[in-house]
Design a protein around this motif. Sequence first.
Motif, PDB file in Angstrom:
ATOM      1  N   ALA A  52     -42.438  52.928  55.373  1.00 13.62           N
ATOM      2  CA  ALA A  52     -43.648  53.748  55.313  1.00 13.62           C
ATOM      3  C   ALA A  52     -44.809  52.938  54.750  1.00 13.62           C
ATOM      4  N   GLY A  53     -46.014  53.323  55.133  1.00 15.22           N
ATOM      5  CA  GLY A  53     -47.193  52.612  54.651  1.00 15.22           C
ATOM      6  C   GLY A  53     -48.344  53.564  54.372  1.00 15.22           C
ATOM      7  N   ASP A  54     -49.172  53.198  53.406  1.00 13.95           N
ATOM      8  CA  ASP A  54     -50.338  54.012  53.059  1.00 13.95           C
ATOM      9  C   ASP A  54     -51.357  53.133  52.353  1.00 13.95           C
ATOM     10  N   GLU A  55     -52.639  53.391  52.591  1.00 13.81           N
ATOM     11  CA  GLU A  55     -53.688  52.569  51.985  1.00 13.81           C
ATOM     12  C   GLU A  55     -53.983  52.936  50.539  1.00 13.81           C
ATOM     13  N   ARG A  56     -53.437  54.017  50.052  1.00 15.38           N
ATOM     14  CA  ARG A  56     -53.743  54.444  48.690  1.00 15.38           C
ATOM     15  C   ARG A  56     -52.920  53.688  47.653  1.00 15.38           C
ATOM     16  N   ASP A  57     -53.246  53.919  46.408  1.00 15.99           N
ATOM     17  CA  ASP A  57     -52.630  53.216  45.280  1.00 15.99           C
ATOM     18  C   ASP A  57     -51.122  53.435  45.226  1.00 15.99           C
ATOM     19  N   ILE A  58     -50.387  52.413  44.864  1.00 14.83           N
ATOM     20  CA  ILE A  58     -48.927  52.485  44.852  1.00 14.83           C
ATOM     21  C   ILE A  58     -48.414  53.575  43.925  1.00 14.83           C
ATOM     22  N   ALA A  59     -49.035  53.751  42.770  1.00  9.53           N
ATOM     23  CA  ALA A  59     -48.549  54.772  41.837  1.00  9.53           C
ATOM     24  C   ALA A  59     -48.686  56.159  42.452  1.00  9.53           C
ATOM     25  N   LEU A  60     -49.827  56.412  43.099  1.00 14.49           N
ATOM     26  CA  LEU A  60     -50.072  57.726  43.690  1.00 14.49           C
ATOM     27  C   LEU A  60     -49.073  58.033  44.792  1.00 14.49           C
ATOM     28  N   VAL A  61     -48.929  57.127  45.741  1.00 14.62           N
ATOM     29  CA  VAL A  61     -48.060  57.430  46.886  1.00 14.62           C
ATOM     30  C   VAL A  61     -46.589  57.406  46.489  1.00 14.62           C
TER      31      VAL A  61
END
Length: 125
Positions: free
Chosen positions: A97-106
Amino acid sequence: QVQLVESGGGLVQAGGSLRLSCTASGRTFSTYTMGWFRQAPGKGREFVSSISGSGSKTYYGNSVKGRFTISRDNVKNTVYLQMNSLKPEDTAVYYCAGDERDIALVTITQRFDSWGQGTQVTVSS
Protein backbone atom coordinates in the motif's frame (compact mmCIF):
# COMPACT_ATOMS: atom_id res chain seq x y z
CA GLN A 1 -2.39 7.54 -6.57
CA VAL A 2 0.24 5.11 -7.74
CA GLN A 3 -0.13 1.71 -9.33
CA LEU A 4 1.38 -1.03 -7.21
CA VAL A 5 2.41 -4.54 -8.26
CA GLU A 6 3.58 -7.11 -5.72
CA SER A 7 5.78 -10.12 -6.41
CA GLY A 8 7.83 -12.68 -4.54
CA GLY A 9 5.17 -14.70 -2.80
CA GLY A 10 5.18 -18.47 -2.74
CA LEU A 11 5.36 -21.62 -0.67
CA VAL A 12 8.06 -21.98 1.98
CA GLN A 13 8.69 -24.26 4.92
CA ALA A 14 8.48 -22.98 8.47
CA GLY A 15 11.75 -21.33 9.46
CA GLY A 16 12.46 -20.28 5.90
CA SER A 17 12.64 -16.87 4.27
CA LEU A 18 10.99 -14.95 1.46
CA ARG A 19 11.42 -11.46 0.09
CA LEU A 20 8.41 -9.63 -1.27
CA SER A 21 8.74 -6.76 -3.70
CA CYS A 22 6.31 -4.04 -4.63
CA THR A 23 7.01 -1.84 -7.62
CA ALA A 24 5.21 1.44 -8.08
CA SER A 25 4.47 3.47 -11.18
CA GLY A 26 4.90 7.21 -11.25
CA ARG A 27 7.68 9.68 -10.63
CA THR A 28 6.90 10.69 -7.06
CA PHE A 29 7.56 7.38 -5.32
CA SER A 30 10.01 8.93 -2.87
CA THR A 31 7.23 11.09 -1.42
CA TYR A 32 5.07 8.08 -0.58
CA THR A 33 4.79 6.30 2.71
CA MET A 34 4.69 2.61 1.82
CA GLY A 35 3.22 -0.22 3.80
CA TRP A 36 2.62 -3.94 3.87
CA PHE A 37 -0.55 -5.57 5.15
CA ARG A 38 -1.74 -9.15 5.16
CA GLN A 39 -4.99 -11.01 5.33
CA ALA A 40 -5.31 -14.65 6.29
CA PRO A 41 -8.35 -16.72 5.34
CA GLY A 42 -11.31 -15.85 7.53
CA LYS A 43 -9.45 -13.04 9.28
CA GLY A 44 -9.33 -9.28 9.00
CA ARG A 45 -6.57 -7.25 7.45
CA GLU A 46 -3.47 -6.96 9.63
CA PHE A 47 -0.83 -4.25 9.55
CA VAL A 48 2.64 -5.68 8.92
CA SER A 49 5.00 -2.77 8.37
CA SER A 50 5.42 0.73 6.99
CA ILE A 51 8.30 2.91 5.83
CA SER A 52 8.57 6.64 5.26
CA GLY A 53 9.38 8.16 1.90
CA SER A 54 13.04 8.62 2.75
CA GLY A 55 13.29 5.25 4.45
CA SER A 56 14.35 6.83 7.72
CA LYS A 57 11.29 5.75 9.70
CA THR A 58 9.80 2.28 9.95
CA TYR A 59 7.05 0.64 11.95
CA TYR A 60 6.25 -3.02 12.48
CA GLY A 61 3.32 -5.00 13.74
CA ASN A 62 3.98 -6.85 16.97
CA SER A 63 3.63 -10.27 15.37
CA VAL A 64 6.49 -9.66 12.90
CA LYS A 65 8.93 -7.54 14.92
CA GLY A 66 12.42 -8.98 14.84
CA ARG A 67 11.60 -11.30 11.92
CA PHE A 68 10.54 -9.01 9.07
CA THR A 69 12.41 -6.03 7.63
CA ILE A 70 10.98 -3.37 5.35
CA SER A 71 13.19 -1.37 3.00
CA ARG A 72 12.89 0.66 -0.17
CA ASP A 73 14.86 1.67 -3.23
CA ASN A 74 13.59 5.00 -4.50
CA VAL A 75 15.61 4.73 -7.70
CA LYS A 76 13.85 1.48 -8.57
CA ASN A 77 10.46 2.65 -7.22
CA THR A 78 10.36 -0.52 -5.17
CA VAL A 79 9.63 -1.42 -1.56
CA TYR A 80 10.69 -4.75 -0.11
CA LEU A 81 9.62 -6.95 2.76
CA GLN A 82 12.27 -9.42 3.89
CA MET A 83 10.57 -12.15 5.87
CA ASN A 84 12.73 -14.47 7.98
CA SER A 85 11.93 -17.23 10.47
CA LEU A 86 8.56 -17.69 8.83
CA LYS A 87 5.79 -19.43 10.75
CA PRO A 88 2.62 -21.16 9.52
CA GLU A 89 0.63 -18.29 11.04
CA ASP A 90 2.34 -15.93 8.56
CA THR A 91 0.32 -17.59 5.80
CA ALA A 92 -1.76 -14.89 4.16
CA VAL A 93 -2.22 -12.73 1.11
CA TYR A 94 0.23 -9.85 1.45
CA TYR A 95 -0.72 -6.45 0.11
CA CYS A 96 1.44 -3.45 -0.65
CA ALA A 97 0.00 0.00 0.00
CA GLY A 98 1.08 3.58 -0.59
CA ASP A 99 0.01 7.05 0.53
CA GLU A 100 1.51 10.53 0.28
CA ARG A 101 0.66 11.44 3.86
CA ASP A 102 2.88 11.20 6.93
CA ILE A 103 3.91 7.71 8.01
CA ALA A 104 2.61 8.13 11.56
CA LEU A 105 -0.83 9.20 10.34
CA VAL A 106 -1.35 6.44 7.79
CA THR A 107 0.13 3.79 10.07
CA ILE A 108 -2.18 4.70 12.94
CA THR A 109 -5.26 5.01 10.74
CA GLN A 110 -4.21 2.24 8.33
CA ARG A 111 -5.82 4.30 5.60
CA PHE A 112 -3.60 4.08 2.56
CA ASP A 113 -4.72 5.56 -0.74
CA SER A 114 -3.25 3.02 -3.15
CA TRP A 115 -3.25 -0.78 -2.93
CA GLY A 116 -1.75 -3.62 -4.89
CA GLN A 117 -3.53 -6.81 -5.88
CA GLY A 118 -1.75 -8.95 -3.33
CA THR A 119 0.61 -11.92 -3.39
CA GLN A 120 0.06 -15.23 -1.63
CA VAL A 121 2.52 -16.42 1.00
CA THR A 122 2.06 -19.94 2.31
CA VAL A 123 4.20 -21.32 5.12
CA SER A 124 4.03 -25.07 5.65
CA SER A 125 4.71 -26.71 9.00
